[in-house]
Scaffold this active site. Structure first.
Site, PDB file in Angstrom:
ATOM      1  N   LYS A  79       0.961  -1.417  -0.070  1.00 59.17           N
ATOM      2  CA  LYS A  79      -0.294  -0.413  -0.107  1.00 59.17           C
ATOM      3  C   LYS A  79       1.524   0.700   0.162  1.00 59.17           C
ATOM      4  O   LYS A  79       0.566   2.041  -0.739  1.00 59.17           O
ATOM      5  CB  LYS A  79      -1.016   0.305   1.088  1.00 59.17           C
ATOM      6  CG  LYS A  79      -1.923  -1.432   1.044  1.00 59.17           C
ATOM      7  CD  LYS A  79      -2.813  -0.607   2.422  1.00 59.17           C
ATOM      8  CE  LYS A  79      -2.667  -1.125   3.367  1.00 59.17           C
ATOM      9  NZ  LYS A  79      -1.622  -2.383   3.381  1.00 59.17           N
ATOM     10  N   MET A 336      -7.233  -4.206  17.149  1.00 59.42           N
ATOM     11  CA  MET A 336      -8.523  -3.625  17.247  1.00 59.42           C
ATOM     12  C   MET A 336      -9.322  -5.178  17.831  1.00 59.42           C
ATOM     13  O   MET A 336     -10.327  -5.031  18.240  1.00 59.42           O
ATOM     14  CB  MET A 336      -8.985  -3.652  16.171  1.00 59.42           C
ATOM     15  CG  MET A 336      -8.508  -2.756  14.801  1.00 59.42           C
ATOM     16  SD  MET A 336      -9.359  -1.123  16.135  1.00 59.42           S
ATOM     17  CE  MET A 336      -7.410  -0.392  16.356  1.00 59.42           C
ATOM     18  N   GLN A 374      -4.282   3.766  12.405  1.00 60.88           N
ATOM     19  CA  GLN A 374      -4.317   5.067  11.737  1.00 60.88           C
ATOM     20  C   GLN A 374      -3.395   5.438  12.073  1.00 60.88           C
ATOM     21  O   GLN A 374      -2.529   5.768  12.890  1.00 60.88           O
ATOM     22  CB  GLN A 374      -5.286   6.561  12.037  1.00 60.88           C
ATOM     23  CG  GLN A 374      -6.779   5.613  12.042  1.00 60.88           C
ATOM     24  CD  GLN A 374      -7.067   6.465  11.927  1.00 60.88           C
ATOM     25  OE1 GLN A 374      -7.945   6.780  10.982  1.00 60.88           O
ATOM     26  NE2 GLN A 374      -8.453   6.294  13.377  1.00 60.88           N
TER      27      GLN A 374
END
Length: 749
Positions: A79, A336, A374
């Site tokens: 990415k 998470m 993030q």
């Protein structure tokens, strides 16, 4: 020579397979002689915070390579290496937009700013500060979040300041603060190179943080004595290099962690000298007790008693506990899978417990290290106070002393800040449903796809006047926006990101933004002035000015970024806070005398958890707690969600890269082979996933990644928004939703 993207994508795909062997992910691919200049920055995606070098030719970004001087040592994942095309996506918003007759149309800056300002002033005049709100992002620059929070809390007197880290990192914050008294990890990425045991729970590190996973795999490859324990209900790529994979049932994490603690204590592998001196033991109702009471609490979590609940054999729980405790140095990693639970704070506490009872903390290779989703959830939203209960640098709104400190630093009258915490994210969007919050400013976030149980909140998105600072016109939230401001994106302006390990690094400006795009700092300042905020409160020309103030605001706190000047950030590839002076190298280990500048050199003890009044960390006695919506009856399956290695969040960026978009065009549902056979489902069949909130069709991926009774759907797809199906139950402490578990039914379409 420059290689083709087709060849590059093949190389990168192969690299993702070989990561388990410690092979580098991606290196630079453009010949330096084709580049006019290389500009230093930080990757735009996950919280790993990889340093990048941006190649500019003829005023355009043409390639991205890893920064060899940053922690990632020149390595990037797929990415990050393919970031360049995102800048030039045809979906870029390049002019202000306003909604007329139901359609967004181009407008002048004055028209858009005046319209947005008039709606904010109207709400403030009619119903007061509680009717306006800001919803930001862990992708915004530190300067942007600090400024937005100051505008609303000091300028508009509204504490309705939230951000999407509430959806991903709030439980980690709650865990750090309740255990140690201060947010953010005490260790750093250097611990990955010294650990002899990795305990990975609730994290598919290989796909969500691939550069860090490569570092872990390299550590194991270089030292065959290194052990890796993975605790996860799916058999992910991460578990493939594990020496032990505990294939737990969803929602049983608290029981497993307590059971590991039971084994450690029962086998007398705890470090009594450490926890007797540096730890307090606390019941769930905040009663201080002794170590014997803690031992008694753990009696309910014998591995044999926990096995039926969690599905993990007692022998595996014992092996995990012994490996954790007997290792020379243990690093725990989670994400998470731990945070997005109705007891995510408790789960964080119990991970910290394992380190505190064994004394495996504050030493090279021994640390609890939460992974961040993030690029600036830590350095932006968490550190600068960008949530409804926070003020900058670890201060909280509820404390008068903290408010008074900020009032002094911001030049405000004493006791003028609003003492009432604002609305947390789910309460905020519910208040929009009820018409109580009338105007909302969003920055760099896509709540119409990322919120749980999103259909429930559509009414509020339609009802409120929504002002968005958004780079991409195809973000789902744009369907509800009334005014859109076009921001400069990524390397089109300058500012700071702060990643998982407390590393602050500068994103330099490499190119000019397209069209009429402006830096978000300038947009925020201009909008605030038109709403009526005192210009003396926001005297900033650019992000450099904001950064200088932020350094001063932090200087009187344990955060202390005073030594992280713009000049140092330009020269260096990131600095870890606290960093009190310009010649300080940055801090890799907190809470240890001689390592942490917040501890005086003459402090009598080695450790000092200064976030707590008595300098002691807390071992919490947190009991097992089931999910809000366990599987059973009409909904016998458990639905969980997450990322895939190619896409990131709502794919507003990764979806702009053709090679990535082709590799994962749509979301799918993973179904266990046994479940599929029983229901007559074959690989590629259409499958309906049904929850109490709706249903959706996905292509089936049949295999053994999920255990029987569990299905997984990635959440990147804007056409198949799985968050329409997820539950919005929240952790009562962190107010973070339980994305990771909800009951569902699975049917062949």
């Amino acid at each position: 020579m420059t290689i083709s993207r087709r060849h590059f994508i093949k190389q990168a795909a192969a690299a993702s397979v070989f990561m388990a062997l410690g092979v580098p992910v991606c290196k630079a691919n453009a010949a330096d002689n084709t580049i006019d200049s290389w500009v230093k920055g930080v990757c735009r995606y996950c919280g790993t915070g990889c340093g990048v070098m941006v190649g500019v030719s003829n005023g355009k970004v043409v390639t991205v390579k890893g920064d060899p001087n940053n922690h990632n040592q020149g390595i990037l994942c797929l990415k990050g290496a393919l970031l360049a095309p995102v800048i030039y996506a045809k979906e870029r918003v390049t002019k202000p937009l306003i909604r007329k007759n139901g359609t967004l149309v181009e407008a002048s800056w004055d028209e858009a700013l005046d319209l947005a300002a008039s709606k904010f002033k109207e709400a403030l005049d009619s119903t007061g500060p509680d009717s306006v709100a800001y919803y930001g992002s862990g992708q915004a620059l530190t300067e942007e979040t600090y400024l937005a929070s100051k505008i609303f809390k000091a300028g508009l007197k509204s504490n309705n300041v939230e951000g999407n880290p509430r959806l991903c990192m709030a439980s980690a914050v709650g865990g750090y603060v309740s255990t140690f008294g201060k947010d953010e990890p005490m260790g750093s990425y250097q611990d990955l190179d010294a650990a002899t045991c990795f305990f990975i729970i609730g994290s598919n590190t290989s796909e969500c943080h691939p550069v860090l996973f490569r570092r872990i795999a390299a550590r194991k490859q270089n030292d065959k004595n290194v052990k890796i324990i993975v605790c996860d209900p799916r058999r992910t790529n991460t578990s493939r290099i594990a020496d032990l994979h505990m294939n737990m049932k969803p929602g049983s994490d608290l029981a497993i962690l307590n059971s590991m603690a039971y084994v450690i204590v029962h086998e007398e592998l705890d470090d009594y000298r450490f926890h007797n001196k540096y730890v307090n033991f606390m019941t769930n109702d905040k009663q201080k007790v002794d170590f014997e009471a803690y031992k008694a609490f753990l009696q309910d979590y014998k591995p044999e008693d926990v096995e039926p609940l969690c599905g993990v054999p007692a022998a595996q729980i014992r092996e995990a506990a012994l490996t954790f405790a007997q290792s020379t140095a243990t690093t725990s990693l989670w994400c998470m899978g731990i945070n997005q639970r109705i007891r995510g704070v408790w789960a964080n506490n119990l991970i910290h417990n394992l380190h505190l009872i064994t004394g495996k903390i504050g030493k090279p290779g021994s640390t609890p290290l939460s992974l961040t989703g993030q690029p600036n959830a830590c350095g932006g939203v968490r550190d600068t106070g960008g949530l409804s209960h926070l003020l900058p640098a670890g201060r909280v709104i509820a404390k008068k002393e903290h408010r008074n400190q900020l009032e002094m630093q911001w030049g405000l009258p004493q006791d003028s800040l609003n003492p009432k915490p604002g609305l947390h994210t789910m309460a905020l969007f519910n208040a929009m449903n009820e018409g109580k919050v009338k105007t909302l400013l969003t920055l760099c976030t896509n709540p119409a796809q990322s919120l749980p149980n999103i259909k429930k909140y559509e009414e509020g998105l339609k009802k409120a006047f929504l002002v968005s600072i958004e780079a991409f016109s195809d973000a789902i939230s744009m369907q509800y926006a009334d005014v859109v401001f076009p921001p400069a994106f990524w390397v089109e302006r300058r500012g700071v990101y702060g990643c998982t390990e407390r590393r602050y690094a500068l994103v330099e400006k490499a190119i000019d933004p397209p069209g009429e795009c402006r830096p978000s700092v300038n947009i925020l300042v201009e909008l605030a002035k038109r709403i009526g905020v005192d210009p003396n409160l926001i005297p900033y020309e650019n992000s450099d000015d904001v950064w200088e103030e932020w350094r001063k605001v932090s200087a009187m706190t344990p955060y202390n970024f005073a030594g992280i000047t713009r000049e140092r950030l330009i020269k260096e590839s990131g600095i870890l806070w606290p960093c009190p002076t310009e010649d300080h190298p940055g801090t890799t280990i907190r809470y240890v005398r001689g390592e942490d500048p917040n501890i005086p050199e003459d402090y009598p003890d080695k450790y000092h958890f200064y976030g707590k009044p008595d300098g002691r960390a807390i071992v919490w006695m947190r009991p097992q707690k089931a999910a809000a919506e366990p599987a059973g009856g009409e909904f016998p399956f458990t639905l969980t969600t997450g990322r895939v290695i190619d896409h990131w969040h709502t794919a507003t960026m990764t979806g702009k890269v053709p090679e990535i978009a082709r590799s994962f065009p749509h979301a799918y549902v993973e179904v266990n082979t046994k479940d599929a056979s029983r229901m007559g489902i074959n690989h590629g069949d259409k499958v309906k996933v049904i929850t109490r909130r709706g249903d959706m069709l996905f292509d089936a991926r049949v295999g053994d990644v999920c255990e029987p009774g569990l299905v997984f759907v990635p959440w990147f797809d804007p056409e198949l928004v799985v968050n329409e199906l997820t539950i919005d139950a929240i952790d009562p402490g962190s107010k973070q939703p339980e994305f990771k578990i909800c009951a569902c039914r699975v049917e062949k379409a």
